[in-house]
Design a protein around this motif. Structure first.
Motif, PDB file in Angstrom:
ATOM      1  N   UNK A 194       0.864  -1.179   0.000  1.00  0.00           N
ATOM      2  CA  UNK A 194       0.000   0.000   0.000  1.00  0.00           C
ATOM      3  C   UNK A 194       0.894   1.220   0.000  1.00  0.00           C
ATOM      4  N   UNK A 195       0.305   2.375  -0.296  1.00  0.00           N
ATOM      5  CA  UNK A 195       1.052   3.621  -0.269  1.00  0.00           C
ATOM      6  C   UNK A 195       2.189   3.649  -1.286  1.00  0.00           C
ATOM      7  N   UNK A 196       1.946   3.109  -2.475  1.00  0.00           N
ATOM      8  CA  UNK A 196       2.963   3.145  -3.530  1.00  0.00           C
ATOM      9  C   UNK A 196       3.062   4.580  -4.062  1.00  0.00           C
ATOM     10  N   UNK A 247      -5.796   0.838  -6.216  1.00  0.00           N
ATOM     11  CA  UNK A 247      -6.545   2.099  -6.265  1.00  0.00           C
ATOM     12  C   UNK A 247      -5.743   3.269  -6.833  1.00  0.00           C
ATOM     13  N   UNK A 248      -4.428   3.067  -6.979  1.00  0.00           N
ATOM     14  CA  UNK A 248      -3.596   4.173  -7.476  1.00  0.00           C
ATOM     15  C   UNK A 248      -4.095   4.716  -8.811  1.00  0.00           C
ATOM     16  N   UNK A 272       7.624  -2.537 -14.712  1.00  0.00           N
ATOM     17  CA  UNK A 272       6.474  -1.631 -14.764  1.00  0.00           C
ATOM     18  C   UNK A 272       5.583  -1.781 -13.533  1.00  0.00           C
ATOM     19  N   UNK A 273       4.817  -0.738 -13.257  1.00  0.00           N
ATOM     20  CA  UNK A 273       3.880  -0.757 -12.137  1.00  0.00           C
ATOM     21  C   UNK A 273       2.761  -1.750 -12.412  1.00  0.00           C
ATOM     22  N   UNK A 274       2.478  -2.591 -11.442  1.00  0.00           N
ATOM     23  CA  UNK A 274       1.383  -3.556 -11.606  1.00  0.00           C
ATOM     24  C   UNK A 274       0.474  -3.503 -10.392  1.00  0.00           C
ATOM     25  N   UNK A 275      -0.837  -3.667 -10.647  1.00  0.00           N
ATOM     26  CA  UNK A 275      -1.766  -3.691  -9.522  1.00  0.00           C
ATOM     27  C   UNK A 275      -1.899  -5.124  -9.008  1.00  0.00           C
ATOM     28  N   UNK A 276      -2.466  -5.255  -7.810  1.00  0.00           N
ATOM     29  CA  UNK A 276      -2.673  -6.572  -7.230  1.00  0.00           C
ATOM     30  C   UNK A 276      -3.533  -7.413  -8.165  1.00  0.00           C
TER      31      UNK A 276
END
Lengths: 281, 280
Positions: free
Chosen positions: B169-171, B190-191, B229-233
């Motif tokens: 969390x808090x990325x 949620x980002x 790269x940024x990945x979500x859960x």
């Protein structure tokens, strides 16, 4: 003029005072000062009109006793503190047309991150002790704009191997390392973005003799291979004799003598230098 | 003993001070604006930052929704709702689409936010560079100079340690190509909802005395590397056990009678709404 004849860095009249100065000392009334200290207002004149040129691939040694202004000079050159007055020009920055001391803090940061590397006497100042060794090297690379993990990892690995940190300890924090190892990680960090100028502030002070020798050996090797210009500060004349091509002797914030290292050490002209050379054990 | 509190608990001067800080925060997206965090009837660290924002903004026509970790019915959410109701007399709701102000801890609701809504997030640690640089004096300089190596370094360390971007969390996010911001401990999932959000997003840290904001339609990019790269859960093919939803943020729950695990929507009001619309 050939490439070797134009200085890579030239510093002109660098001065650093700690304190406001008063009417008794401000008009450079040299006799009024006790060494570099004004007895009336307490101002310390740490560096007084220091000027020098650094040529490509050269090692410039700076010697002097504690409090002579060596480290203040190095901190000023790496923008760790602001100078009181003076100019410095870097050939690799804006073709040497701008006084880097007058640039904005963002520009100064750019110069630090891209054009210089510094190794501090105390590894606490140069390293993030809680982050991994490879992370410490990556920090400098990230600051220089690299955003590719694979690239940074291989570069870090290469550098740490180069300074003889075993592969299996790369992800360990420098906190867990011995002093000599910490110093070698610091050197790897300083070298990570191939800076044309490397500033070494008492890098071997406090290390035992064999480690001292290996660190110096490493620096000498790096300097030959990468052809970086180095400013090395030390109060140890043996280190200066081994490393430096040219030497500057500082006393009370002033340069009292400079010349080829052999010349300065074999035939010292200034009274203080004579004393220094003869007090060598 | 009956005490007559001012409308929305605070005196008008306090509310105005908070709103001034809020306006400044909106004007400088992602910048942490200091404010005089007031004493609250709940402890600092229990959502006082978010609550102060909500109380300073709430008007007679507002409808407030409060969620805590996706739930409308947790103790913290219920108590905050009660305080708002008692001191303002306005009504609260569980429906995301009905609310004008949504105060939340650790989630942005599943139902997309609309133009005109205000999302208020409670923030424990507003400084994204805190673990890199403990001194506030220094981090302020780093923000001023847009020197964010530290934020990337922390992500690099995660990759070295765990092999991937492992922030749960808090990325950290880059707001409007200028400030790196802690999005409060919302999941990475949620980002992306912050990027060009139609609703105004306000973030309040009561203990740390900071307010910051993401105005509507602002670019918000999660930090990442070229090769990581940024990945979500990912919840793979799992569906919510209650309502059958997929592609939402879910909790994994352990059933100790059958000794199995199952998934369930984290956003309770979303789940309940789906259940209510399903024909039996």
């Amino acid at each position: 003029m050939s490439d070797y004849e134009t200085p890579i860095m030239s510093v002109k009249n660098l001065s650093k005072h700690f304190g406001e100065g008063c009417s008794n000392c401000r008009d450079v009334n040299e006799n009024h000062l006790i060494r570099n200290f004004c007895p009336d207002c307490g101002t310390v004149y740490a560096c007084r009109n220091v000027s020098f040129d650094l040529y490509p691939g050269e090692v410039l040694g700076i010697v002097g006793e504690s409090g002579s202004g060596k480290s203040t000079l190095m901190r000023s050159l790496y923008f760790d503190q602001d100078v009181t007055s003076g100019e410095a020009y870097l050939r690799s920055y804006e073709m040497g047309s701008k006084n880097v001391f007058e640039e904005s803090s963002q520009k100064k940061r750019y110069i630090r991150n891209h054009l210089m590397g510094k190794v501090y006497q105390n590894p606490m100042l140069g390293l993030r002790m809680g982050f991994s060794s490879i992370g410490n090297i990556a920090e400098k690379l990230i600051a220089a704009g690299i955003r590719h993990v694979g690239e940074m990892e291989s570069k870090g690995r290469e550098l740490l191997e180069y300074v003889n940190i075993p592969v299996y300890r790369m992800k360990e924090a420098p906190r867990n390392f011995s002093g000599g190892m910490q110093q070698r990680v610091q050197i790897a960090k300083a070298l990570s973005n191939n800076p044309p100028i490397l500033l070494l502030d008492e890098v071997t002070t406090g290390l035992d003799l064999s480690v001292q020798a290996s660190v110096l050996d490493l620096i000498k090797e790096l300097q030959r291979e990468l052809n970086v210009s180095i400013v090395i500060v030390s109060h140890d004349l043996a280190v200066i004799r081994m490393m430096a091509d040219r030497t500057m002797v500082m006393l009370d914030g002033k340069v009292v003598e400079h010349g080829l290292t052999d010349q300065v050490l074999e035939d010292p002209q200034d009274r203080y230098t004579q004393q220094l050379v003869h007090s060598l054990l | 003993m009956q005490i007559d509190y001012n409308y929305a608990f605070f005196d008008e001067g306090s509310k105005r001070e908070i709103r001034r800080a809020t306006l400044k925060a909106i004007a400088i997206p992602g910048y942490q604006v200091p404010f005089a965090s007031r004493e609250m009837p709940i402890g600092r660290g229990w959502g006082t930052g978010g609550l102060q924002l909500t109380l300073s903004l709430v008007g007679k026509d507002d409808v407030v929704k409060v969620i805590d970790q996706g739930s409308d019915e947790s103790v913290n959410a219920v108590n905050i709702k009660k305080l708002i109701e008692k001191t303002t007399g306005i009504s609260t709701t569980d429906e995301t689409s009905e609310a004008t102000i949504i105060q939340s801890r650790h989630r942005i609701p599943e139902v997309p936010l609309k133009d005109g809504q205000i999302m208020v997030l409670q923030v424990p640690l507003p400084e994204p560079l805190r673990f890199y640089e403990p001194s506030e004096f220094e981090t302020k300089k780093l923000h001023a100079e847009k020197e964010y190596s530290g934020a990337w370094l922390m992500l690099f360390e995660q990759i070295m340690k765990y092999g991937n971007l492992a922030t749960d969390a808090d990325h950290p996010v880059m707001v409007d190509d200028r400030y790196v911001m802690a999005p409060s401990p919302i999941p990475r999932f949620d980002n992306s909802k912050m990027n060009y959000s139609e609703a105004l997003i306000l973030l309040g840290a009561g203990r740390e005395k900071k307010i910051y904001a993401v105005p509507p339609y602002t670019k918000v990019v999660s930090l990442a590397f070229d090769d990581y790269p940024f990945e979500v859960e990912s919840f793979e093919d799992n569906h919510c056990k209650q309502c059958g939803a997929a592609g939402v943020f879910m909790d994994e729950i352990y059933d100790d009678e059958t000794e199995t695990t199952y998934f369930q929507c984290n956003d309770t009001s979303y789940c309940v709404a789906r259940l209510n619309h399903q024909t039996v």
